[in-house]
Scaffold this motif. Structure first.
Motif, PDB file in Angstrom:
ATOM      1  N   THR A  44       0.849  -1.186   0.000  1.00 26.83           N
ATOM      2  CA  THR A  44       0.000   0.000   0.000  1.00 26.83           C
ATOM      3  C   THR A  44       0.885   1.236   0.000  1.00 26.83           C
ATOM      4  OG1 THR A  44      -1.630  -1.208   1.335  1.00 26.83           O
ATOM      5  CG2 THR A  44      -1.842   1.194   1.255  1.00 26.83           C
ATOM      6  N   ILE A  45       0.541   2.191  -0.851  1.00 26.50           N
ATOM      7  CA  ILE A  45       1.211   3.486  -0.847  1.00 26.50           C
ATOM      8  C   ILE A  45       0.204   4.483  -0.286  1.00 26.50           C
ATOM      9  CG2 ILE A  45       2.430   5.206  -2.211  1.00 26.50           C
ATOM     10  CD1 ILE A  45       3.634   2.334  -2.369  1.00 26.50           C
ATOM     11  N   GLU A  46       0.527   5.062   0.846  1.00 23.00           N
ATOM     12  CA  GLU A  46      -0.438   5.936   1.506  1.00 23.00           C
ATOM     13  C   GLU A  46      -0.179   7.388   1.144  1.00 23.00           C
ATOM     14  OE1 GLU A  46      -1.297   6.867   6.016  1.00 23.00           O
ATOM     15  OE2 GLU A  46      -2.091   4.937   5.389  1.00 23.00           O
ATOM     16  N   ILE A  66     -11.669  15.805  -1.638  1.00 25.49           N
ATOM     17  CA  ILE A  66     -11.453  15.378  -0.257  1.00 25.49           C
ATOM     18  C   ILE A  66     -10.069  15.854   0.143  1.00 25.49           C
ATOM     19  CG2 ILE A  66     -11.217  13.406   1.299  1.00 25.49           C
ATOM     20  CD1 ILE A  66     -13.076  11.858  -0.617  1.00 25.49           C
ATOM     21  N   GLU A  67     -10.022  16.689   1.171  1.00 29.32           N
ATOM     22  CA  GLU A  67      -8.744  17.224   1.636  1.00 29.32           C
ATOM     23  C   GLU A  67      -8.066  16.210   2.544  1.00 29.32           C
ATOM     24  OE1 GLU A  67      -7.513  21.256   3.878  1.00 29.32           O
ATOM     25  OE2 GLU A  67      -9.295  21.399   2.612  1.00 29.32           O
ATOM     26  N   LEU A  68      -6.769  15.974   2.305  1.00 25.81           N
ATOM     27  CA  LEU A  68      -6.006  15.004   3.078  1.00 25.81           C
ATOM     28  C   LEU A  68      -5.084  15.706   4.067  1.00 25.81           C
ATOM     29  CD1 LEU A  68      -5.068  12.643   0.118  1.00 25.81           C
ATOM     30  CD2 LEU A  68      -6.964  12.407   1.731  1.00 25.81           C
ATOM     31  N   THR A  69      -4.582  14.942   5.028  1.00 20.97           N
ATOM     32  CA  THR A  69      -3.733  15.507   6.070  1.00 20.97           C
ATOM     33  C   THR A  69      -2.321  15.818   5.584  1.00 20.97           C
ATOM     34  OG1 THR A  69      -3.202  13.278   6.810  1.00 20.97           O
ATOM     35  CG2 THR A  69      -4.987  14.391   7.955  1.00 20.97           C
ATOM     36  N   LYS A  70      -1.820  15.093   4.585  1.00 27.97           N
ATOM     37  CA  LYS A  70      -0.458  15.335   4.091  1.00 27.97           C
ATOM     38  C   LYS A  70      -0.444  16.533   3.161  1.00 27.97           C
ATOM     39  CE  LYS A  70       1.575  10.816   4.401  1.00 27.97           C
ATOM     40  NZ  LYS A  70       2.945  10.701   4.731  1.00 27.97           N
ATOM     41  N   GLU A  71       0.669  17.249   3.197  1.00 26.12           N
ATOM     42  CA  GLU A  71       0.828  18.388   2.306  1.00 26.12           C
ATOM     43  C   GLU A  71       1.456  17.935   0.996  1.00 26.12           C
ATOM     44  OE1 GLU A  71       2.717  21.771   4.066  1.00 26.12           O
ATOM     45  OE2 GLU A  71       1.639  21.536   5.946  1.00 26.12           O
ATOM     46  N   ALA A  72       1.208  18.695  -0.066  1.00 24.15           N
ATOM     47  CA  ALA A  72       1.822  18.391  -1.356  1.00 24.15           C
ATOM     48  C   ALA A  72       3.334  18.397  -1.200  1.00 24.15           C
ATOM     49  CB  ALA A  72       1.382  19.406  -2.401  1.00 24.15           C
ATOM     50  N   ASP A  74       5.054  16.145   0.459  1.00 25.44           N
ATOM     51  CA  ASP A  74       5.459  15.276   1.569  1.00 25.44           C
ATOM     52  C   ASP A  74       5.772  13.884   1.035  1.00 25.44           C
ATOM     53  OD1 ASP A  74       5.093  17.244   3.429  1.00 25.44           O
ATOM     54  OD2 ASP A  74       3.306  16.368   4.368  1.00 25.44           O
ATOM     55  N   THR A  75       6.662  13.172   1.732  1.00 21.30           N
ATOM     56  CA  THR A  75       6.954  11.803   1.320  1.00 21.30           C
ATOM     57  C   THR A  75       5.762  10.900   1.622  1.00 21.30           C
ATOM     58  OG1 THR A  75       7.990  11.292   3.428  1.00 21.30           O
ATOM     59  CG2 THR A  75       9.449  12.023   1.663  1.00 21.30           C
ATOM     60  N   LEU A  76       5.611   9.877   0.797  1.00 22.51           N
ATOM     61  CA  LEU A  76       4.531   8.915   0.980  1.00 22.51           C
ATOM     62  C   LEU A  76       5.052   7.713   1.750  1.00 22.51           C
ATOM     63  CD1 LEU A  76       3.027   8.977  -2.620  1.00 22.51           C
ATOM     64  CD2 LEU A  76       2.507  10.454  -0.682  1.00 22.51           C
ATOM     65  N   GLU A  77       4.171   7.030   2.429  1.00 25.69           N
ATOM     66  CA  GLU A  77       4.558   5.850   3.185  1.00 25.69           C
ATOM     67  C   GLU A  77       4.245   4.598   2.380  1.00 25.69           C
ATOM     68  OE1 GLU A  77       2.562   6.291   6.948  1.00 25.69           O
ATOM     69  OE2 GLU A  77       4.159   7.585   7.708  1.00 25.69           O
TER      70      GLU A  77
END
Length: 115
Positions: A44-46, A66-72, A74-77
């Protein structure tokens, strides 16, 4: 009369049996590893997360954002079976999205997070 002095290349029957057993064990270990390497994992890539009320969820339609918590930027997990294994950045490869790994979680860190 039998000569009790053996050269380095000669093995006693006991040594030969032990050598055959260790060779067999090595083969079994290799087969066991091959079995493990064939186990599928869910990767999974979050991109991010959010929480919303059921009422807001029901109002979603085509074109909704839908607004997400990560900013543009940011690294993905990257998760394997829901466990963090790496982090990375989004890239485009042959018109498809991909991930460039920027950090790989060490096996020691992964084990520490289990406990």
């Amino acid at each position: 009369m039998a000569d009790n002095n053996q050269t380095a290349t000669e093995l006693t029957p006991t040594q030969q049996a032990g050598s055959a057993k260790s060779g067999k064990a090595g083969k079994n270990e290799s087969e066991n590893l091959d079995l493990l390497l064939d186990i599928p994992l869910e990767i999974t890539i979050e991109l991010g997360r959010t929480k919303m009320l059921i009422n807001d969820l029901l109002k979603l339609g085509q074109g909704s954002i839908i607004e997400l918590t990560k900013e543009a930027g940011d690294t993905l997990e990257i998760l394997a079976n829901n466990r963090l294994i790496a982090k990375g950045d989004v890239v485009v490869v042959n018109k498809k999205y991909g991930i460039r790994l920027t950090e790989v979680i060490s096996p020691m860190e992964r084990v520490e997070k289990l406990g």
